[in-house]
Each structure stands twice: as structure tokens, then as C-alpha cells.
Design a protein around this motif. Structure first.
Motif, PDB file in Angstrom:
ATOM      1  N   LYS A 191      -3.264   7.870  54.534  1.00 47.10           N
ATOM      2  CA  LYS A 191      -1.979   8.220  55.145  1.00 47.10           C
ATOM      3  C   LYS A 191      -1.042   8.932  54.156  1.00 47.10           C
ATOM      4  CE  LYS A 191      -2.064   4.817  58.870  1.00 47.10           C
ATOM      5  NZ  LYS A 191      -1.365   3.669  59.515  1.00 47.10           N
ATOM      6  N   ILE A 192      -1.449   8.997  52.904  1.00 46.13           N
ATOM      7  CA  ILE A 192      -0.720   9.844  51.942  1.00 46.13           C
ATOM      8  C   ILE A 192      -1.334  11.227  52.040  1.00 46.13           C
ATOM      9  CG2 ILE A 192      -0.198  10.282  49.510  1.00 46.13           C
ATOM     10  CD1 ILE A 192      -0.265   7.300  49.035  1.00 46.13           C
ATOM     11  N   GLU A 193      -0.563  12.183  52.505  1.00 46.30           N
ATOM     12  CA  GLU A 193      -1.088  13.527  52.763  1.00 46.30           C
ATOM     13  C   GLU A 193      -0.798  14.460  51.593  1.00 46.30           C
ATOM     14  OE1 GLU A 193       0.567  14.834  56.443  1.00 46.30           O
ATOM     15  OE2 GLU A 193      -0.418  13.254  57.632  1.00 46.30           O
ATOM     16  N   THR A 194      -1.841  15.171  51.171  1.00 41.67           N
ATOM     17  CA  THR A 194      -1.698  16.191  50.136  1.00 41.67           C
ATOM     18  C   THR A 194      -2.478  17.427  50.567  1.00 41.67           C
ATOM     19  OG1 THR A 194      -3.605  15.310  48.917  1.00 41.67           O
ATOM     20  CG2 THR A 194      -1.416  14.532  48.250  1.00 41.67           C
ATOM     21  N   ASP A 230      -1.895   4.174  38.838  1.00 40.88           N
ATOM     22  CA  ASP A 230      -1.300   4.004  40.165  1.00 40.88           C
ATOM     23  C   ASP A 230      -1.749   5.113  41.109  1.00 40.88           C
ATOM     24  OD1 ASP A 230      -0.013   1.759  39.269  1.00 40.88           O
ATOM     25  OD2 ASP A 230       2.001   2.617  39.280  1.00 40.88           O
ATOM     26  N   ALA A 231      -1.744   6.349  40.620  1.00 41.74           N
ATOM     27  CA  ALA A 231      -2.155   7.485  41.459  1.00 41.74           C
ATOM     28  C   ALA A 231      -3.626   7.367  41.853  1.00 41.74           C
ATOM     29  CB  ALA A 231      -1.911   8.793  40.720  1.00 41.74           C
ATOM     30  N   SER A 232      -4.442   6.813  40.960  1.00 45.15           N
ATOM     31  CA  SER A 232      -5.866   6.651  41.262  1.00 45.15           C
ATOM     32  C   SER A 232      -6.075   5.717  42.448  1.00 45.15           C
ATOM     33  CB  SER A 232      -6.615   6.115  40.036  1.00 45.15           C
ATOM     34  OG  SER A 232      -6.585   7.041  38.980  1.00 45.15           O
ATOM     35  N   PHE A 233      -5.241   4.682  42.546  1.00 42.10           N
ATOM     36  CA  PHE A 233      -5.324   3.786  43.699  1.00 42.10           C
ATOM     37  C   PHE A 233      -4.778   4.464  44.956  1.00 42.10           C
ATOM     38  CE2 PHE A 233      -3.520   0.706  46.629  1.00 42.10           C
ATOM     39  CZ  PHE A 233      -4.572  -0.168  46.809  1.00 42.10           C
ATOM     40  N   LEU A 234      -3.597   5.067  44.822  1.00 41.79           N
ATOM     41  CA  LEU A 234      -2.946   5.664  45.989  1.00 41.79           C
ATOM     42  C   LEU A 234      -3.722   6.851  46.545  1.00 41.79           C
ATOM     43  CD1 LEU A 234       0.751   5.512  44.755  1.00 41.79           C
ATOM     44  CD2 LEU A 234      -0.341   4.034  46.457  1.00 41.79           C
ATOM     45  N   ALA A 235      -4.522   7.506  45.712  1.00 38.99           N
ATOM     46  CA  ALA A 235      -5.322   8.644  46.174  1.00 38.99           C
ATOM     47  C   ALA A 235      -6.318   8.234  47.254  1.00 38.99           C
ATOM     48  CB  ALA A 235      -6.056   9.285  45.005  1.00 38.99           C
ATOM     49  N   GLY A 236      -6.608   6.934  47.320  1.00 37.72           N
ATOM     50  CA  GLY A 236      -7.537   6.439  48.326  1.00 37.72           C
ATOM     51  C   GLY A 236      -6.899   6.093  49.660  1.00 37.72           C
ATOM     52  N   LEU A 237      -5.575   6.224  49.766  1.00 40.28           N
ATOM     53  CA  LEU A 237      -4.888   5.914  51.018  1.00 40.28           C
ATOM     54  C   LEU A 237      -4.786   7.174  51.880  1.00 40.28           C
ATOM     55  CD1 LEU A 237      -1.978   3.644  49.704  1.00 40.28           C
ATOM     56  CD2 LEU A 237      -4.263   2.971  50.501  1.00 40.28           C
ATOM     57  N   THR A 273      -4.862  23.700  52.262  1.00 34.55           N
ATOM     58  CA  THR A 273      -5.847  22.917  53.007  1.00 34.55           C
ATOM     59  C   THR A 273      -5.619  21.432  52.750  1.00 34.55           C
ATOM     60  OG1 THR A 273      -7.497  24.686  52.795  1.00 34.55           O
ATOM     61  CG2 THR A 273      -8.309  22.485  53.375  1.00 34.55           C
ATOM     62  N   SER A 274      -5.603  20.640  53.813  1.00 35.12           N
ATOM     63  CA  SER A 274      -5.414  19.200  53.674  1.00 35.12           C
ATOM     64  C   SER A 274      -6.566  18.583  52.894  1.00 35.12           C
ATOM     65  CB  SER A 274      -5.312  18.542  55.052  1.00 35.12           C
ATOM     66  OG  SER A 274      -4.168  18.998  55.731  1.00 35.12           O
ATOM     67  N   GLN A 275      -6.235  17.640  52.028  1.00 31.94           N
ATOM     68  CA  GLN A 275      -7.250  16.973  51.219  1.00 31.94           C
ATOM     69  C   GLN A 275      -7.634  15.626  51.820  1.00 31.94           C
ATOM     70  OE1 GLN A 275      -4.901  17.116  47.469  1.00 31.94           O
ATOM     71  NE2 GLN A 275      -6.717  18.078  46.604  1.00 31.94           N
ATOM     72  N   GLU A 276      -8.869  15.252  51.606  1.00 27.47           N
ATOM     73  CA  GLU A 276      -9.336  13.950  52.041  1.00 27.47           C
ATOM     74  C   GLU A 276      -9.005  12.895  50.995  1.00 27.47           C
ATOM     75  OE1 GLU A 276     -13.450  14.029  52.951  1.00 27.47           O
ATOM     76  OE2 GLU A 276     -13.255  15.515  54.564  1.00 27.47           O
ATOM     77  N   ALA A 277      -8.804  11.666  51.455  1.00 18.45           N
ATOM     78  CA  ALA A 277      -8.547  10.558  50.534  1.00 18.45           C
ATOM     79  C   ALA A 277      -9.753  10.354  49.622  1.00 18.45           C
ATOM     80  CB  ALA A 277      -8.251   9.288  51.318  1.00 18.45           C
ATOM     81  N   TRP A 278      -9.473   9.977  48.376  1.00 16.92           N
ATOM     82  CA  TRP A 278     -10.550   9.705  47.423  1.00 16.92           C
ATOM     83  C   TRP A 278     -10.051   8.718  46.375  1.00 16.92           C
ATOM     84  CZ3 TRP A 278     -15.646  10.922  47.176  1.00 16.92           C
ATOM     85  CH2 TRP A 278     -16.307  10.605  45.979  1.00 16.92           C
ATOM     86  N   ARG A 279     -10.803   7.650  46.146  1.00 20.35           N
ATOM     87  CA  ARG A 279     -10.428   6.681  45.124  1.00 20.35           C
ATOM     88  C   ARG A 279     -11.565   6.543  44.105  1.00 20.35           C
ATOM     89  NH1 ARG A 279      -8.708   1.653  47.814  1.00 20.35           N
ATOM     90  NH2 ARG A 279      -6.736   2.785  48.008  1.00 20.35           N
ATOM     91  N   PRO A 280     -11.288   6.777  42.832  1.00 24.28           N
ATOM     92  CA  PRO A 280     -12.319   6.591  41.809  1.00 24.28           C
ATOM     93  C   PRO A 280     -12.797   5.134  41.782  1.00 24.28           C
ATOM     94  CG  PRO A 280     -10.389   7.721  40.924  1.00 24.28           C
ATOM     95  CD  PRO A 280     -10.009   7.213  42.270  1.00 24.28           C
ATOM     96  N   LYS A 281     -14.044   4.956  41.406  1.00 23.23           N
ATOM     97  CA  LYS A 281     -14.589   3.594  41.336  1.00 23.23           C
ATOM     98  C   LYS A 281     -13.997   2.805  40.165  1.00 23.23           C
ATOM     99  CE  LYS A 281     -19.024   4.481  43.631  1.00 23.23           C
ATOM    100  NZ  LYS A 281     -18.751   5.873  44.031  1.00 23.23           N
ATOM    101  N   ILE A 312      -0.795  14.040  40.686  1.00 24.95           N
ATOM    102  CA  ILE A 312      -2.025  13.445  40.179  1.00 24.95           C
ATOM    103  C   ILE A 312      -2.960  13.077  41.325  1.00 24.95           C
ATOM    104  CG2 ILE A 312      -2.997  11.534  38.842  1.00 24.95           C
ATOM    105  CD1 ILE A 312      -0.373  11.558  37.226  1.00 24.95           C
ATOM    106  N   ILE A 313      -2.411  12.587  42.423  1.00 31.64           N
ATOM    107  CA  ILE A 313      -3.237  12.318  43.606  1.00 31.64           C
ATOM    108  C   ILE A 313      -3.980  13.576  44.020  1.00 31.64           C
ATOM    109  CG2 ILE A 313      -3.174  11.833  46.086  1.00 31.64           C
ATOM    110  CD1 ILE A 313      -0.922   9.841  45.528  1.00 31.64           C
ATOM    111  N   ALA A 314      -3.271  14.697  44.062  1.00 30.41           N
ATOM    112  CA  ALA A 314      -3.873  15.961  44.498  1.00 30.41           C
ATOM    113  C   ALA A 314      -5.018  16.377  43.581  1.00 30.41           C
ATOM    114  CB  ALA A 314      -2.813  17.054  44.565  1.00 30.41           C
ATOM    115  N   VAL A 315      -4.845  16.183  42.269  1.00 31.77           N
ATOM    116  CA  VAL A 315      -5.901  16.618  41.355  1.00 31.77           C
ATOM    117  C   VAL A 315      -7.081  15.649  41.387  1.00 31.77           C
ATOM    118  CG1 VAL A 315      -5.229  15.497  39.158  1.00 31.77           C
ATOM    119  CG2 VAL A 315      -6.129  17.817  39.138  1.00 31.77           C
TER     120      VAL A 315
END
Length: 242
Positions: A130-133, A121-128, A138-146, A88-91
Motif C-alpha cells: 500500500k506504499i506506492e512508488t 526501516d525502508a527495507s521493511f516498508l518496501a514490502g508493504l 511506472t508503478s513499482q511492486e512491493a519488495w522486502r529483502p530477506k 530508499i524504498i524506490a531503489v
């Protein structure tokens, strides 16, 4: 593809039932919208994973969304574990939504509440960072929904806010009824279910009528949020004054 709204459903048809009016309204405002189903709904009493896939594609066309995909988790048995959180973080990082919509935190189907926690939970963790996906190597950049908003489905939950879908209720019902194996059917070749009875369609409309009445409009969809919503102008309230 960056979108404005990313809507998650644990089963194909959850998004249609819970928030399709909102999505259709957003699309008609020119917003980018994508849908992600966590499972294929393979344990459903009626139909098959293949028929649900076809029906989901038809519903996506009706809603006018920009993309729809399925993460292929195990219907009924998916777990809140690292592997699924990472999917879910990746998507989320793929679509970079401002707003995430997902299942209710508590509902008749146990998958709904479990997926609600998984997505939030994944929506929060997607903004960290240091969690690599990765996506396609291709490496993804961190992103956290508002915001993460939980749409209300079967069980009544008091909404924190409701969204006016009066202009789009007919289209919402068209999207729902794209699932011809699931809703509004008297086909006796498979067992009858809680949702297959034509009366269930009346329940959907009644819920939308009830939420709409609370804000003085014809139809609305309800949402729960754990994050407080702020406004910058009272105009947001005045437009709904009756």
C-alpha cells in the motif's frame, strides 16, 4: 535489474571500508551486486563532491559491481523522514535484492547510525504494497529483502557473524585506496584528517585480521543482524573448522 546484494553507504567510501571484501567475494561467485550511496560526501574535509564521484566510480570498477548510484541526500543533515524513506524504498524495489548491507547502527560519524536506521526501516516498508512508488513513471511492486546486515566500520562493535575475505583483502584495499583524496595521503594542500594519515590503512587491516582470527582465517569483515540466522546443515560450520 534484480541483484542478489544491495549495499548502502551514507558516504562514498563507506561501502569500501565496511563490506567491499564481501562484495568482491560475491561478485566472484557470480552474484549480482549494486551499491547505493545516500550522499555525495560533500562535507568531507578533503576533496570535493566531484572528486568523490570520480573516486567512487573507480572503486566500483575495482569491486566489479553491476551498478552504483547516488541518491543525493544532504551530507550531515539528511533526516529520517518520509521523503528519504521513499527514496530508499524506490531503489530497493528497483533492484529487488535478497540481502541489504548498510552502515553500522552506532559509529564515530553520526551519519552512519542515522542512515543505518533509515535503510533498515525502508527495507521493511518496501514490502508493504500500500506504499506506492514509481520508477520512470511506472508503478513499482512491493519488495522486502530477506535480510538486512549492518557492516562494522570504525567503532568496535561485537559482530553477530563474520565473513571470510582472505582471498579478497588485497582487492578490498585497492578499492579503498581509489579514494586518493581521502586515504593514505600526506598531501598538505588540505587539512589532515582522522582517515587521511597512512596509519589509518593499518587500522583497516588490523580489524580484518582480528575478525579473521576469530574464525581461523586470515581476514574477515564483521556484521550485525537483528534477525536470527538459521542453517539447514552443519556443513556451514564445518567448512570453517580449524
Amino acid at each position: 535489474m534484480k541483484v542478489d546484494i544491495l549495499a548502502f553507504g551514507v558516504h562514498p567510501d563507506d561501502v569500501e571500508l565496511g563490506c567491499s571484501g564481501t562484495l568482491i567475494a560475491a561478485v566472484n561467485e557470480g552474484k549480482k551486486v549494486a551499491v547505493v550511496d545516500l550522499t555525495r560526501g560533500e562535507l568531507g574535509t578533503r576533496g570535493t563532491a566531484e572528486t568523490r564521484k570520480t573516486e567512487a566510480a573507480k572503486a566500483a570498477e575495482v569491486m566489479g559491481v553491476d551498478a552504483r548510484e547516488n541518491l543525493g541526500m544532504a551530507d550531515g543533515f539528511f533526516e529520517h523522514n518520509e521523503a528519504n524513506v521513499r527514496k530508499i524504498i524506490a531503489v530497493i524495489r528497483k533492484y529487488q535484492p535478497e540481502i541489504v548491507l548498510c552502515n553500522a547502527p552506532d559509529d564515530r560519524h553520526p551519519d552512519h547510525g542515522r542512515s543505518s536506521k533509515l535503510v533498515s526501516d525502508a527495507s521493511f516498508l518496501a514490502g508493504l504494497r500500500k506504499i506506492e512508488t514509481e520508477l520512470d513513471g511506472t508503478s513499482q511492486e512491493a519488495w522486502r529483502p530477506k535480510f538486512v546486515f549492518h557492516y562494522i566500520q570504525d567503532r568496535y562493535l561485537k559482530p553477530d557473524f563474520v565473513y571470510d575475505i582472505s582471498n579478497w583483502m588485497e582487492k578490498k584495499m585497492e578499492a579503498i585506496l581509489s579514494y586518493t583524496t581521502q586515504f593514505n595521503t600526506t598531501d598538505a594542500s588540505e587539512p589532515a584528517t582522522y582517515i587521511s594519515n597512512p596509519d589509518f590503512v593499518d587500522v583497516i587491516k588490523s580489524r580484518a585480521l582480528m575478525f579473521g582470527k576469530r574464525i581461523g582465517v586470515k581476514y574477515a569483515e564483521g556484521y550485525i543482524t537483528t534477525k536470527m540466522i538459521g542453517v539447514t546443515s552443519f556443513d556451514a560450520f564445518i567448512q570453517h573448522t580449524t
